[in-house]
Design an enzyme around this catalytic site. Structure first.
Site, mmCIF file in Angstrom:
data_model
loop_
_atom_site.group_PDB
_atom_site.id
_atom_site.type_symbol
_atom_site.label_atom_id
_atom_site.label_comp_id
_atom_site.label_asym_id
_atom_site.label_seq_id
_atom_site.Cartn_x
_atom_site.Cartn_y
_atom_site.Cartn_z
ATOM 1 N N ASP A 20 -43.498 -46.720 38.884
ATOM 2 C CA ASP A 20 -42.674 -45.521 38.173
ATOM 3 C C ASP A 20 -42.850 -44.231 38.961
ATOM 4 O O ASP A 20 -43.818 -43.737 39.593
ATOM 5 C CB ASP A 20 -42.921 -45.113 36.651
ATOM 6 C CG ASP A 20 -42.058 -44.360 35.832
ATOM 7 O OD1 ASP A 20 -41.050 -44.426 36.557
ATOM 8 O OD2 ASP A 20 -42.298 -44.180 34.815
ATOM 9 N N SER A 65 -36.482 -54.017 35.041
ATOM 10 C CA SER A 65 -36.636 -54.458 33.682
ATOM 11 C C SER A 65 -35.217 -54.771 33.110
ATOM 12 O O SER A 65 -34.030 -54.733 33.599
ATOM 13 C CB SER A 65 -37.269 -53.399 32.824
ATOM 14 O OG SER A 65 -36.241 -52.336 32.795
ATOM 15 N N ASN A 68 -33.359 -51.940 32.936
ATOM 16 C CA ASN A 68 -32.549 -51.260 34.144
ATOM 17 C C ASN A 68 -31.066 -52.009 34.470
ATOM 18 O O ASN A 68 -30.556 -51.083 35.046
ATOM 19 C CB ASN A 68 -33.394 -51.946 35.323
ATOM 20 C CG ASN A 68 -34.714 -51.049 35.478
ATOM 21 O OD1 ASN A 68 -35.892 -51.523 35.883
ATOM 22 N ND2 ASN A 68 -35.009 -49.942 34.689
HETATM 23 C C1 FPP Z 1 -38.954 -46.746 38.451
HETATM 24 O O1 FPP Z 1 -38.673 -45.758 38.837
HETATM 25 C C2 FPP Z 1 -38.753 -47.859 39.302
HETATM 26 C C3 FPP Z 1 -38.023 -49.001 39.217
HETATM 27 C C4 FPP Z 1 -37.060 -49.008 38.227
HETATM 28 C C5 FPP Z 1 -37.708 -49.803 40.384
HETATM 29 C C6 FPP Z 1 -39.004 -50.220 41.074
HETATM 30 C C7 FPP Z 1 -38.571 -50.920 42.352
HETATM 31 C C8 FPP Z 1 -39.198 -50.571 43.706
HETATM 32 C C9 FPP Z 1 -40.508 -49.905 43.792
HETATM 33 C C10 FPP Z 1 -38.559 -51.289 44.802
HETATM 34 C C11 FPP Z 1 -39.171 -52.055 45.527
HETATM 35 C C12 FPP Z 1 -39.303 -53.301 44.903
HETATM 36 C C13 FPP Z 1 -39.112 -54.516 45.572
HETATM 37 C C14 FPP Z 1 -39.269 -55.942 44.863
HETATM 38 C C15 FPP Z 1 -38.651 -54.753 46.887
HETATM 39 P P1 FPP Z 1 -37.670 -44.753 38.583
HETATM 40 O O2 FPP Z 1 -36.543 -44.936 39.166
HETATM 41 O O3 FPP Z 1 -37.501 -45.041 36.811
HETATM 42 O O4 FPP Z 1 -38.280 -43.437 38.877
HETATM 43 P P2 FPP Z 1 -38.125 -41.941 37.744
HETATM 44 O O5 FPP Z 1 -38.630 -42.363 36.463
HETATM 45 O O6 FPP Z 1 -38.587 -41.080 38.594
HETATM 46 O O7 FPP Z 1 -36.453 -41.718 37.483
#
Ligand code: FPP
Length: 241
Positions: A20, A65, A68
């Site tokens: 996250d 998720s 998402n």
């Molecule tokens: C949450 O951060 C992260 C995600 C929803 C996506 C996670 C994906 C990656 C780390 C990319 C790499 C994965 C692969 C398999 C190549 P957020 O966007 O919710 O952050 P925030 O809470 O700061 O907005």
């Protein structure tokens, strides 16, 4: 053997991570969210390497998720291309390190091109037994339990299973990856103290580690610190009162 491994006596066999903070990391730099996700993919690479160095056999990451899907179309599309790039760019490293790739979640929800690539790499790495990378994609813990309950209900309906025979073992066997041991340690980055529908059944007995570090800044030293904390907790647990 690394220094970190010498001090971290008790190594978890399976670590699950809620990656996250990519969005906030990008915002702090005045860049689009996808810039943060790209840096997050680098952290995933670093943590996967660290798992092998420290002897962690299973790494499960919450990459996308069920919730998402409601994100802006651009961001969802960007995450899907990032996943395809990861599979193309990193496949050789999976082979070099003998890492088996698997998916937990509703893989059928993903765009066909992503599914095809995932299925190809999963097939190509399926013979590896020591190291495992599990991507939680279109994953939701309640959906996983619901899917298991439906499968069990179908068996009860046909008489294949008696209602009284449905116990914890039967439920576990109907989850998406029944042969994978439950995580020992769950890490969530970025200061959020929630489970967000991640591995609800499987995390019942896991140790939880929360850190304010945003996922793109979470690399080997931060992972080693999480392992050291896990080891300290394990030692306290075993100590006489
Ligand atoms: C949450 O951060 C992260 C995600 C929803 C996506 C996670 C994906 C990656 C780390 C990319 C790499 C994965 C692969 C398999 C190549 P957020 O966007 O919710 O952050 P925030 O809470 O700061 O907005």
């Amino acid at each position: 053997m690394t220094g970190a491994r010498e001090t971290a006596v008790c190594i978890p066999r399976h670590v699950a991570v809620i990656m996250d903070g990519n969005g906030r990391w990008a915002k702090q730099r005045g860049r689009p969210r996808l810039f943060g996700h790209r840096a997050g993919a680098e952290s995933l690479r670093a943590v996967l390497r660290a798992c092998r160095d420290h002897g962690v056999e299973y790494l499960t990451v919450y990459a996308f998720s069920t919730e998402n899907w409601v994100r802006p179309k651009d961001e969802v599309g960007g995450l899907m291309s990032l996943l395809k790039t990861f599979l193309k760019k990193d496949e050789h490293e999976l082979h070099e390190n003998q890492v088996r790739l698997r998916v937990t979640g509703r893989i059928e929800d993903l765009p066909r091109s992503v599914r095809t690539e995932l299925e190809r790499v999963m097939e190509a790495t399926k013979a590896y037994t020591r190291w495992h990378l599990i991507l939680a994609l279109s994953y939701g813990g309640r959906t996983e339990i619901m899917d298991a309950v439906r499968a069990i209900a179908r068996k009860v309906k046909t008489g294949e299973l008696e209602p009284e025979a449905v116990d914890e073992t039967v439920i576990s066997r109907h989850l998406y990856l029944p042969d994978v041991p439950d995580p020992d340690l769950m890490i969530r980055t970025s200061g959020e103290l929630r489970l967000s529908n991640f591995l609800l059944w499987e995390l019942s007995y896991a140790e939880f580690y929360f850190t304010d570090t945003l996922w793109p800044d979470f690399r080997e030293p931060q992972f080693a610190e999480a392992l050291a904390e896990y080891s300290r907790r394990q030692r306290r647990f075993g100590a006489p009162s």
